[in-house]
Design an enzyme around this catalytic site. Structure first.
Site, PDB file in Angstrom:
ATOM      1  N   ASP A  70     -23.387 -50.727  26.730  1.00  0.00           N
ATOM      2  CA  ASP A  70     -24.577 -49.924  26.403  1.00  0.00           C
ATOM      3  C   ASP A  70     -24.205 -48.577  25.760  1.00  0.00           C
ATOM      4  O   ASP A  70     -24.261 -47.523  26.396  1.00  0.00           O
ATOM      5  CB  ASP A  70     -25.398 -49.722  27.688  1.00  0.00           C
ATOM      6  CG  ASP A  70     -26.841 -49.355  27.374  1.00  0.00           C
ATOM      7  OD1 ASP A  70     -27.186 -49.279  26.188  1.00  0.00           O
ATOM      8  OD2 ASP A  70     -27.609 -49.154  28.331  1.00  0.00           O
ATOM      9  N   ASN A  87     -24.598 -49.541  33.727  1.00  0.00           N
ATOM     10  CA  ASN A  87     -23.936 -49.798  32.448  1.00  0.00           C
ATOM     11  C   ASN A  87     -22.455 -50.125  32.604  1.00  0.00           C
ATOM     12  O   ASN A  87     -21.669 -49.963  31.672  1.00  0.00           O
ATOM     13  CB  ASN A  87     -24.144 -48.619  31.491  1.00  0.00           C
ATOM     14  CG  ASN A  87     -25.575 -48.594  30.979  1.00  0.00           C
ATOM     15  OD1 ASN A  87     -26.205 -49.649  30.869  1.00  0.00           O
ATOM     16  ND2 ASN A  87     -26.092 -47.411  30.667  1.00  0.00           N
ATOM     17  N   ASP A 137     -24.395 -42.193  28.957  1.00  0.00           N
ATOM     18  CA  ASP A 137     -25.377 -42.796  29.870  1.00  0.00           C
ATOM     19  C   ASP A 137     -24.628 -43.661  30.882  1.00  0.00           C
ATOM     20  O   ASP A 137     -25.038 -44.765  31.211  1.00  0.00           O
ATOM     21  CB  ASP A 137     -26.384 -43.639  29.069  1.00  0.00           C
ATOM     22  CG  ASP A 137     -27.553 -44.128  29.929  1.00  0.00           C
ATOM     23  OD1 ASP A 137     -27.830 -43.515  30.977  1.00  0.00           O
ATOM     24  OD2 ASP A 137     -28.182 -45.142  29.566  1.00  0.00           O
ATOM     25  N   GLY A 149     -19.699 -61.273  34.112  1.00  0.00           N
ATOM     26  CA  GLY A 149     -19.558 -60.348  35.237  1.00  0.00           C
ATOM     27  C   GLY A 149     -20.931 -59.931  35.705  1.00  0.00           C
ATOM     28  O   GLY A 149     -21.937 -60.339  35.140  1.00  0.00           O
ATOM     29  N   LYS A 170     -34.388 -51.140  29.336  1.00  0.00           N
ATOM     30  CA  LYS A 170     -35.533 -50.264  29.082  1.00  0.00           C
ATOM     31  C   LYS A 170     -35.907 -50.332  27.611  1.00  0.00           C
ATOM     32  O   LYS A 170     -37.064 -50.304  27.254  1.00  0.00           O
ATOM     33  CB  LYS A 170     -35.188 -48.815  29.448  1.00  0.00           C
ATOM     34  CG  LYS A 170     -35.146 -48.563  30.936  1.00  0.00           C
ATOM     35  CD  LYS A 170     -35.048 -47.080  31.251  1.00  0.00           C
ATOM     36  CE  LYS A 170     -33.784 -46.426  30.743  1.00  0.00           C
ATOM     37  NZ  LYS A 170     -32.539 -46.892  31.409  1.00  0.00           N
ATOM     38  N   LYS A 185     -19.612 -62.039  25.063  1.00  0.00           N
ATOM     39  CA  LYS A 185     -20.295 -62.164  26.354  1.00  0.00           C
ATOM     40  C   LYS A 185     -19.308 -61.876  27.481  1.00  0.00           C
ATOM     41  O   LYS A 185     -18.221 -62.439  27.516  1.00  0.00           O
ATOM     42  CB  LYS A 185     -20.843 -63.584  26.511  1.00  0.00           C
ATOM     43  CG  LYS A 185     -21.552 -63.809  27.822  1.00  0.00           C
ATOM     44  CD  LYS A 185     -22.189 -65.182  27.856  1.00  0.00           C
ATOM     45  CE  LYS A 185     -23.111 -65.345  29.030  1.00  0.00           C
ATOM     46  NZ  LYS A 185     -22.471 -65.592  30.291  1.00  0.00           N
ATOM     47  N   GLY A 204     -31.320 -60.380  29.973  1.00  0.00           N
ATOM     48  CA  GLY A 204     -31.504 -58.996  30.382  1.00  0.00           C
ATOM     49  C   GLY A 204     -32.737 -58.395  29.733  1.00  0.00           C
ATOM     50  O   GLY A 204     -33.120 -58.775  28.624  1.00  0.00           O
TER      51      GLY A 204
HETATM   52  N1  LIG Z   1     -21.838 -58.077  26.432  1.00  0.00           N
HETATM   53  C1  LIG Z   1     -22.569 -58.454  27.462  1.00  0.00           C
HETATM   54  N2  LIG Z   1     -22.205 -59.520  28.214  1.00  0.00           N
HETATM   55  C2  LIG Z   1     -22.952 -59.902  29.272  1.00  0.00           C
HETATM   56  N3  LIG Z   1     -24.101 -59.322  29.657  1.00  0.00           N
HETATM   57  C3  LIG Z   1     -24.536 -58.263  28.944  1.00  0.00           C
HETATM   58  C4  LIG Z   1     -23.797 -57.758  27.821  1.00  0.00           C
HETATM   59  N4  LIG Z   1     -24.468 -56.716  27.306  1.00  0.00           N
HETATM   60  C5  LIG Z   1     -25.571 -56.556  28.078  1.00  0.00           C
HETATM   61  N5  LIG Z   1     -25.628 -57.473  29.065  1.00  0.00           N
HETATM   62  C6  LIG Z   1     -26.667 -57.618  30.096  1.00  0.00           C
HETATM   63  O1  LIG Z   1     -27.888 -57.014  29.657  1.00  0.00           O
HETATM   64  C7  LIG Z   1     -28.240 -55.875  30.448  1.00  0.00           C
HETATM   65  C8  LIG Z   1     -28.791 -54.743  29.572  1.00  0.00           C
HETATM   66  O2  LIG Z   1     -27.804 -54.378  28.615  1.00  0.00           O
HETATM   67  P1  LIG Z   1     -27.664 -52.860  28.107  1.00  0.00           P
HETATM   68  O3  LIG Z   1     -27.416 -51.973  29.276  1.00  0.00           O
HETATM   69  O4  LIG Z   1     -26.686 -52.848  26.988  1.00  0.00           O
HETATM   70  O5  LIG Z   1     -29.117 -52.628  27.507  1.00  0.00           O
HETATM   71  P2  LIG Z   1     -30.201 -51.476  27.749  1.00  0.00           P
HETATM   72  O6  LIG Z   1     -31.432 -51.841  27.067  1.00  0.00           O
HETATM   73  O7  LIG Z   1     -29.653 -50.192  27.353  1.00  0.00           O
HETATM   74  O8  LIG Z   1     -30.485 -51.451  29.240  1.00  0.00           O
HETATM   75  P3  LIG Z   1     -31.039 -50.145  29.992  1.00  0.00           P
HETATM   76  O9  LIG Z   1     -31.955 -49.429  29.043  1.00  0.00           O
HETATM   77  O10 LIG Z   1     -31.718 -50.708  31.184  1.00  0.00           O
HETATM   78  O11 LIG Z   1     -29.778 -49.359  30.307  1.00  0.00           O
HETATM   79  C9  LIG Z   1     -26.940 -55.510  31.158  1.00  0.00           C
HETATM   80  O12 LIG Z   1     -27.173 -54.864  32.385  1.00  0.00           O
HETATM   81  C10 LIG Z   1     -26.285 -56.856  31.362  1.00  0.00           C
HETATM   82  O13 LIG Z   1     -26.822 -57.523  32.468  1.00  0.00           O
HETATM   83 MG   LIG Z   2     -28.132 -50.257  30.064  1.00  0.00          MG
END
Ligand SMILES: Nc1ncnc2c1ncn2[C@@H]1O[C@H](COP(=O)(O)OP(=O)(O)OP(=O)(O)O)[C@@H](O)[C@H]1O
Ligand SMILES: [Mg+2]
Length: 221
Positions: free
Chosen positions: A175, A163, A158, A124, A41, A121, A38
């Site tokens: 998140d 999320n 958020d 999904g 942002k 992890k 992933g």
């Molecule tokens: N525990 C987890 N298990 C599986 N995939 C995850 C998990 N946590 C995060 N991801 C993957 O990583 C992506 C980004 O995670 P997260 O939303 O926590 O980070 P973020 O930097 O805040 O993203 P954004 O700023 O785009 O909202 C998720 O959309 C998902 O695809």
């Molecule tokens: Mg996110």
């Protein structure tokens, strides 16, 4: 930072990553790093292998200054003290998940080190990229989670189709660094905003319409 003989040292972006990685090895949490799964942002997400051979997720917080800005404009990085900001975000995310894990569908928090957090992890896909067969049922499931979160004294802050992960018939809310406590002044506004984001998404994508007042009442009751 001033070192021996007055030599100046500056902790770089990559240096901070190495320190956190070393911390995770020393605590016997991670044995190896796999693919990047992933690009948030403000984070990088990797699949990692734990010492118990389980796949975990490593989320590297990058709040405070964007990675591109760091590369293009290094002096900015030191002024902004981004490593304190990103470390606080990782701790904040751990705080939220630790409070919620036994009550709400969220990933289990495993460990933090500096700006790194290791999580369970979830197998999904993001709500945004899932075509739901039964959107009414999933909408209710999400609102049920929002209610449980609220009754644990918290608001996500958020919440959106980005999320929420869908793992067969389970919804998992991810998140968390921006969460707030429900006793804070802005909690009501933030809760309404979270609920509206979900309502708008289901309305746009599945023509499922609900009344904000009714949903809010359900969450708070
Ligand atoms: N525990 C987890 N298990 C599986 N995939 C995850 C998990 N946590 C995060 N991801 C993957 O990583 C992506 C980004 O995670 P997260 O939303 O926590 O980070 P973020 O930097 O805040 O993203 P954004 O700023 O785009 O909202 C998720 O959309 C998902 O695809
Ligand atoms: Mg996110």
């Amino acid at each position: 930072m001033i070192g021996l003989n007055g030599v100046k040292y500056v902790l770089s972006y990559y240096g901070f990553d190495i320190l956190a990685l070393n911390g995770m090895y020393k605590k016997k949490i991670i044995q190896s790093i796999g693919d990047q799964v992933g690009y948030g942002k403000e984070s990088d997400i990797y699949e990692v292998l734990a010492v118990n051979d389980k796949p975990y997720i490593l989320k590297i917080h990058r709040e405070g200054v964007s990675f591109k800005k760091v590369l293009n404009n290094r002096p900015n990085m030191y002024k902004r003290n981004w490593f304190n900001i990103s470390t606080k975000s990782a701790l904040r995310e751990k705080e939220a998940l630790s409070r919620l894990y036994s009550y709400v569908s969220v990933p289990k928090p495993i460990a933090t080190d500096r700006h790194f957090i290791v999580l369970e992890k979830i197998n999904g896909t993001m709500l945004k990229y899932t075509r739901l067969e039964d959107p009414d049922w999933f909408f209710d499931e999400i609102i049920d989670e929002v209610k449980k979160i609220y009754h644990r004294g918290m608001v996500h802050g958020d919440l959106s189709e980005y999320n929420i992960l869908i793992d067969e018939d389970r919804v998992v809310i991810i998140d968390w660094p921006q969460f707030i406590y429900s006793k804070e002044d802005r909690a009501d506004k933030t809760l309404i905003n979270d609920i509206k984001n979900i309502m708008n998404y289901f309305s746009r994508r599945y023509s499922l319409n609900n009344e904000i007042d009714a949903v809010l009442k359900k969450v708070k009751d």
